[in-house]
Design an enzyme around this catalytic site. Structure first.
Site, short mmCIF file in Angstrom:
data_model
loop_
_atom_site.label_atom_id
_atom_site.label_comp_id
_atom_site.label_asym_id
_atom_site.label_seq_id
_atom_site.Cartn_x
_atom_site.Cartn_y
_atom_site.Cartn_z
N LYS A 192 0.86 -1.20 0.00
CA LYS A 192 0.00 0.00 0.00
C LYS A 192 0.89 1.24 0.00
O LYS A 192 1.52 1.58 0.98
CB LYS A 192 -0.93 0.05 1.22
CG LYS A 192 -2.07 1.03 0.94
CD LYS A 192 -2.60 1.81 2.09
CE LYS A 192 -1.85 2.96 2.61
NZ LYS A 192 -1.84 4.20 1.79
N GLY A 245 6.69 4.84 8.39
CA GLY A 245 5.88 6.05 8.49
C GLY A 245 6.04 6.68 9.86
O GLY A 245 7.07 6.50 10.53
N GLU A 267 9.38 1.01 10.91
CA GLU A 267 10.46 1.96 10.62
C GLU A 267 9.83 3.35 10.74
O GLU A 267 9.06 3.74 9.86
CB GLU A 267 11.02 1.77 9.20
CG GLU A 267 11.30 0.33 8.77
CD GLU A 267 12.42 -0.32 9.56
OE1 GLU A 267 13.24 0.40 10.13
OE2 GLU A 267 12.42 -1.57 9.61
N CYS A 301 13.60 10.97 7.21
CA CYS A 301 13.36 10.53 8.60
C CYS A 301 14.61 10.63 9.47
O CYS A 301 14.53 10.95 10.64
CB CYS A 301 12.85 9.10 8.60
SG CYS A 301 13.95 7.98 7.69
N GLU A 400 9.22 16.07 15.43
CA GLU A 400 9.66 15.91 14.05
C GLU A 400 8.89 16.90 13.16
O GLU A 400 7.67 16.87 13.11
CB GLU A 400 9.38 14.46 13.59
CG GLU A 400 9.99 14.15 12.25
CD GLU A 400 9.73 12.71 11.81
OE1 GLU A 400 8.68 12.14 12.16
OE2 GLU A 400 10.59 12.17 11.08
P1 NAD Z 1 2.18 8.40 7.93
O1 NAD Z 1 2.42 7.57 9.14
O2 NAD Z 1 1.17 9.47 8.01
O3 NAD Z 1 1.75 7.48 6.71
C1 NAD Z 1 2.52 6.38 6.31
C2 NAD Z 1 1.64 5.37 5.61
O4 NAD Z 1 0.70 4.88 6.56
C3 NAD Z 1 0.83 5.92 4.44
O5 NAD Z 1 0.80 4.98 3.40
C4 NAD Z 1 -0.57 6.10 5.04
O6 NAD Z 1 -1.60 5.98 4.08
C5 NAD Z 1 -0.60 4.91 5.99
N1 NAD Z 1 -1.60 5.03 7.08
C6 NAD Z 1 -2.14 6.15 7.59
N2 NAD Z 1 -3.04 5.84 8.57
C7 NAD Z 1 -3.04 4.48 8.66
C8 NAD Z 1 -3.73 3.56 9.50
N3 NAD Z 1 -4.61 3.95 10.41
N4 NAD Z 1 -3.46 2.24 9.35
C9 NAD Z 1 -2.55 1.81 8.43
N5 NAD Z 1 -1.89 2.64 7.60
C10 NAD Z 1 -2.12 3.96 7.72
O7 NAD Z 1 3.62 8.96 7.50
P2 NAD Z 1 3.96 9.91 6.30
O8 NAD Z 1 3.51 11.28 6.64
O9 NAD Z 1 3.55 9.29 5.02
O10 NAD Z 1 5.57 9.83 6.33
C11 NAD Z 1 6.35 10.59 7.19
C12 NAD Z 1 6.79 9.76 8.38
O11 NAD Z 1 7.48 8.58 7.95
C13 NAD Z 1 7.80 10.52 9.22
O12 NAD Z 1 7.53 10.30 10.58
C14 NAD Z 1 9.13 9.88 8.82
O13 NAD Z 1 10.15 10.05 9.76
C15 NAD Z 1 8.72 8.45 8.65
N6 NAD Z 1 9.70 7.70 7.84
C16 NAD Z 1 10.50 6.76 8.47
C17 NAD Z 1 11.47 6.07 7.73
C18 NAD Z 1 12.39 5.05 8.36
O14 NAD Z 1 13.05 4.32 7.63
N7 NAD Z 1 12.50 4.98 9.67
C19 NAD Z 1 11.59 6.31 6.36
C20 NAD Z 1 10.76 7.26 5.77
C21 NAD Z 1 9.81 7.94 6.52
#
Ligand code: NAD
Length: 497
Positions: A192, A245, A267, A301, A400
């Site tokens: 997804k 995320g 992650e 991130c 963040e």
């Molecule tokens: P997010 O958590 O808002 O969304 C990530 C994904 O989760 C999206 O595909 C979203 O549609 C999905 N999602 C949202 N609500 C959900 C739910 N209730 N159940 C299941 N899935 C759901 O994050 P974002 O804004 O897309 O990305 C930014 C975040 O990602 C930042 O915190 C960043 O640090 C982190 N990140 C971490 C890494 C790592 O390797 N540690 C890498 C990249 C980004």
């Protein structure tokens, strides 16, 4: 539905976008949403619509997991000898490499990513797929155990259908980090992508189909987080789950997986520190840290967002940063002269601006003024890089932000620097900058996080594990040999003699 006449699209990209509304790919077939719902994919650099895509529903996600399970159990995929599966995966890597310019342009348009960086991300996908594929050929699948009185051995099996949920900042690269070890180990996948950046995942699934990759091994379910994402993470038919995320959503995904006892990798976000000692080359260090915070407009991130500078070099360091930040050319992501593109969405732009405001309200000084940036002829979501200074209890130093905003403060002793770096709930990545390598190594090991870098920031190499601890993640991380082992379940077989 390609948008602006002002964007020079590759013909293949225009053809791809013209299939709007783009469907998900399930069991090798294009699948529309069962609810008929669609969403617009926006070019963050122009604010214009690139294409529409179907928002798959929980029912559609259920079909995708069934397709992945069917392929896992009924096709030969999971049982193939590693060299035969490896040949197919190398063919996929070849195809991605051959289509690099197309995928990079799609990614650049969808995520607002500088085009040359998007090229790098696609190459990274290829390298990751090849890395895990090659490694899978050399792993011993059956290990005889020397246990007296028993004929005993262990055997590795792939788990089954694995779910993946990705964020919008590195859609294609992170997809490579996630699915490559799972595929190399013989699992099937349901992906997804983020609703802000679904296009490159859909392109990959279509490309896999075109080259005759087995149907049902790579399924893509574009959709919203609360609907498709929640349905996927809570699906009892998955055998493993991987989420990249925010910590807030990571918690929900962890809970959903816990309810089904599905093993999960999380992650998550970070609030990394860069500790800069007084023996560094000030100009070079300032340049590298400004490069890090402006790379992909700070939407990284593991970025260095808290800069801890030794008091004795503070003013010189700030002066260098001011000069370097002024040189950053904010512009459209496909323009060759741009160093820093837009943030991904109006929502993200608003979020960054709100942190600049809250940070100043809590007493931070704006050393380099951020805020909205104007880009001639483009009405996208642009920001200027910003540098805030103040005490570390400020909201902009603790939470963040995920934008081109660094927060700077001073320290006077090594112990103080370590305590400051560790004063956070996150634990993803930090860096230490010093020409005294024994001090640098000591500090690197004392910083509580999954990753410490010396005289560099944002360092990734296949074979070096990358993972977060505490609020930044759990479950083993990515990019190392252990990641491949995570995608096999280990079974023992014993016969008493
Ligand atoms: P997010 O958590 O808002 O969304 C990530 C994904 O989760 C999206 O595909 C979203 O549609 C999905 N999602 C949202 N609500 C959900 C739910 N209730 N159940 C299941 N899935 C759901 O994050 P974002 O804004 O897309 O990305 C930014 C975040 O990602 C930042 O915190 C960043 O640090 C982190 N990140 C971490 C890494 C790592 O390797 N540690 C890498 C990249 C980004």
């Amino acid at each position: 539905m390609a948008t602006t006449a002002s964007i020079k699209l590759l013909p293949e990209v225009a053809a791809f976008l013209s299939t709007s509304p783009l469907k998900g790919v399930v069991g090798g077939k294009d699948v529309a949403s069962s609810t008929g719902e669609t969403m617009k994919s926006i070019d963050p650099g122009s604010g214009e619509v690139l294409a529409e895509f179907h928002l798959l529903s929980p029912e559609d996600v259920d079909r995708a997991v069934s397709a992945a399970a069917h392929t896992f159990h009924k096709s030969s995929w999971a049982k193939l000898p590693p060299n035969e599966r490896g040949a197919m995966l190398h063919r996929l890597a070849d195809a991605v490499e051959k289509h690099k310019s197309i995928i990079a342009q799609i990614e650049s348009l969808d995520a607002g990513k500088i085009l040359s960086q998007a090229h790098g991300d696609v190459q990274n996908f290829v390298d990751t797929l090849r890395y895990f594929t090659n490694m899978s050929l050399h792993v011993q699948h059956r290990t005889v155990l020397a246990v007296s009185g028993h004929d005993a051995w262990t055997v590795r099996h792939p788990w089954g259908p694995c779910g993946f949920i990705f964020p919008w900042n590195f859609p294609f690269l992170l997809m490579g980090w996630g699915i490559s070890p799972a595929l190399a180990a013989g699992n099937t996948t349901v992906i997804k992508p983020a609703e802000d950046t679904p296009l490159s995942a859909i392109y990959l699934a279509r490309l896999a189909r075109e080259i005759g990759f087995p149907d049902g091994v790579i399924n893509v379910v574009p959709g919203t987080g609360h609907s498709a994402g929640a349905a996927l993470s809570g699906h009892s038919g998955l055998r493993r789950m991987s989420f990249t995320g925010s910590p807030e959503v990571g918690r929900l995904v962890g809970q959903a997986c816990g309810a089904n006892l599905t093993p999960v990798k999380l992650e998550l976000g970070g609030k990394g520190a860069a500790v800069v000692f007084d023996d560094v080359d000030i100009a070079q260090t300032a340049q590298k840290l400004v490069g890090a915070i402006t790379f992909h407009t700070g939407q990284v991130c593991c970025d260095a967002t808290r800069w801890l500078i030794h008091t004795s070099i503070y003013q010189d360091f700030i002066d260098e940063c001011k000069a370097r930040m002024k040189e950053v050319q904010v512009g459209y992501q496909l323009d060759e002269t741009s160093h820093m593109g837009p943030v991904v969405s109006a929502k993200q732009q608003k979020r960054v601006l709100s942190y600049l405001k809250k940070g100043q309200e809590q007493g931070a000084e704006m050393l380099i003024a951020g805020g909205e940036a104007e880009v001639r002829g483009r009405s996208g979501f642009y920001l200027k890089p910003a540098l805030l200074a103040g005490s570390l209890d400020n909201v902009a130093a603790r939470e963040e932000i995920f934008g081109p905003v660094a927060y700077v403060t001073t320290f006077s002793s090594e112990a103080e620097a370590i305590a400051m770096a560790n004063d956070t709930d996150y634990g993803l990545a930090n860096s230490v900058w010093s020409n005294d390598l024994s001090r640098a190594s000591r500090v690197a090991e004392s910083m509580v996080a999954g990753n410490s870098w010396i005289n560099a920031h944002n360092v990734f190499a296949h074979g070096v594990p990358y993972a977060g601890v505490h609020k930044s993640g759990m479950g083993g991380g990515v990019l190392s040999i252990e990641t491949l082992f995570d995608y096999w379940r280990n079974q023992s077989v014993v016969r008493p003699l």
